[in-house]
Design a protein around this motif. Sequence first.
Motif, short mmCIF file in Angstrom:
data_model
loop_
_atom_site.label_atom_id
_atom_site.label_comp_id
_atom_site.label_asym_id
_atom_site.label_seq_id
_atom_site.Cartn_x
_atom_site.Cartn_y
_atom_site.Cartn_z
N ALA A 47 84.71 -12.79 -69.56
CA ALA A 47 86.17 -12.90 -69.47
C ALA A 47 86.60 -14.34 -69.73
O ALA A 47 87.64 -14.58 -70.38
CB ALA A 47 86.66 -12.43 -68.10
N GLU A 48 85.83 -15.29 -69.24
CA GLU A 48 86.18 -16.70 -69.47
C GLU A 48 86.08 -17.06 -70.94
O GLU A 48 86.92 -17.78 -71.48
CB GLU A 48 85.27 -17.60 -68.63
CG GLU A 48 85.66 -19.05 -68.64
CD GLU A 48 87.09 -19.31 -68.17
OE1 GLU A 48 87.75 -20.17 -68.79
OE2 GLU A 48 87.54 -18.67 -67.21
N SER A 49 85.04 -16.53 -71.61
CA SER A 49 84.93 -16.81 -73.05
C SER A 49 86.07 -16.14 -73.82
O SER A 49 86.59 -16.71 -74.78
CB SER A 49 83.58 -16.39 -73.59
OG SER A 49 83.49 -14.99 -73.70
N ASP A 66 96.01 -9.93 -85.19
CA ASP A 66 94.86 -10.67 -84.68
C ASP A 66 95.11 -11.14 -83.25
O ASP A 66 94.22 -11.07 -82.40
CB ASP A 66 94.56 -11.87 -85.57
CG ASP A 66 94.00 -11.46 -86.92
OD1 ASP A 66 93.44 -10.34 -87.00
OD2 ASP A 66 94.11 -12.25 -87.87
N PHE A 67 96.33 -11.61 -82.99
CA PHE A 67 96.66 -12.05 -81.64
C PHE A 67 96.65 -10.86 -80.68
O PHE A 67 96.14 -10.96 -79.56
CB PHE A 67 98.03 -12.74 -81.62
CG PHE A 67 98.39 -13.26 -80.26
CD1 PHE A 67 97.77 -14.39 -79.76
CD2 PHE A 67 99.34 -12.61 -79.48
CE1 PHE A 67 98.09 -14.87 -78.50
CE2 PHE A 67 99.65 -13.08 -78.21
CZ PHE A 67 99.03 -14.22 -77.73
N ALA A 68 97.20 -9.73 -81.11
CA ALA A 68 97.22 -8.53 -80.26
C ALA A 68 95.80 -8.05 -79.99
O ALA A 68 95.48 -7.63 -78.86
CB ALA A 68 98.04 -7.43 -80.93
N ALA A 72 94.21 -7.86 -76.37
CA ALA A 72 93.66 -6.59 -75.87
C ALA A 72 92.20 -6.78 -75.46
O ALA A 72 91.77 -6.23 -74.42
CB ALA A 72 93.76 -5.52 -76.95
N ASP A 73 91.45 -7.55 -76.24
CA ASP A 73 90.05 -7.84 -75.89
C ASP A 73 89.98 -8.58 -74.55
O ASP A 73 89.16 -8.25 -73.69
CB ASP A 73 89.41 -8.67 -77.00
CG ASP A 73 87.94 -8.95 -76.73
OD1 ASP A 73 87.19 -7.98 -76.45
OD2 ASP A 73 87.54 -10.13 -76.78
N LEU A 78 88.95 -8.65 -68.78
CA LEU A 78 89.48 -8.96 -67.46
C LEU A 78 89.43 -7.72 -66.56
O LEU A 78 89.13 -7.84 -65.37
CB LEU A 78 90.92 -9.47 -67.59
CG LEU A 78 91.52 -10.18 -66.39
CD1 LEU A 78 90.67 -11.37 -65.98
CD2 LEU A 78 92.94 -10.61 -66.67
N ALA A 79 89.68 -6.56 -67.13
CA ALA A 79 89.60 -5.31 -66.35
C ALA A 79 88.16 -5.05 -65.91
O ALA A 79 87.92 -4.60 -64.78
CB ALA A 79 90.13 -4.13 -67.18
#
Length: 151
Positions: A47-49, A66-68, A72-73, A78-79
């Motif tokens: 998650a940190e990366s 690309d931003f979306a 989402a990634d 994070l989930a």
Amino acid sequence: MKRFTFRLNPLLMLREIKEGEAARELRDALGAQQKLEVALNVAQGVAESARAKLENTEGRSIGALDFAAALADFDRKLAVERSAGESLRKQGEKVEAARRVWEQAVLELKTVGKLREKAANAHQREVSRKEQIQLDEVGMRFPKTIMSTQS
């Protein structure tokens, strides 16, 4: 004299078995907790990366798709991190429950062990008392001993 027998020996054996099972359950719960801690550390690293990757996209001009995708990634990772944290918390509760069960089993085993020890001590006192009575009887048969003739 007959040898010592503890009438609660079956109970003592059951308490030993119960304590062993409780210790095994606690050990297994602690092992599972350690695995979940490792999984949480991995998830936190991932998650940190993903967070760093998302932050790197802020200053640059990239497409909305690309931003979306990066967002989402990050959300997925994070989930996963939150899920791993929740699993670890629940496992911590299981470990505490297993620890309480084990502590209770140890207490019950010690209680029966102390009863056995008291019974063994009482038996030994009775054996010593009877031996002393026998020695006194033998001594009464021979009232004129070497000690009494020296007076």
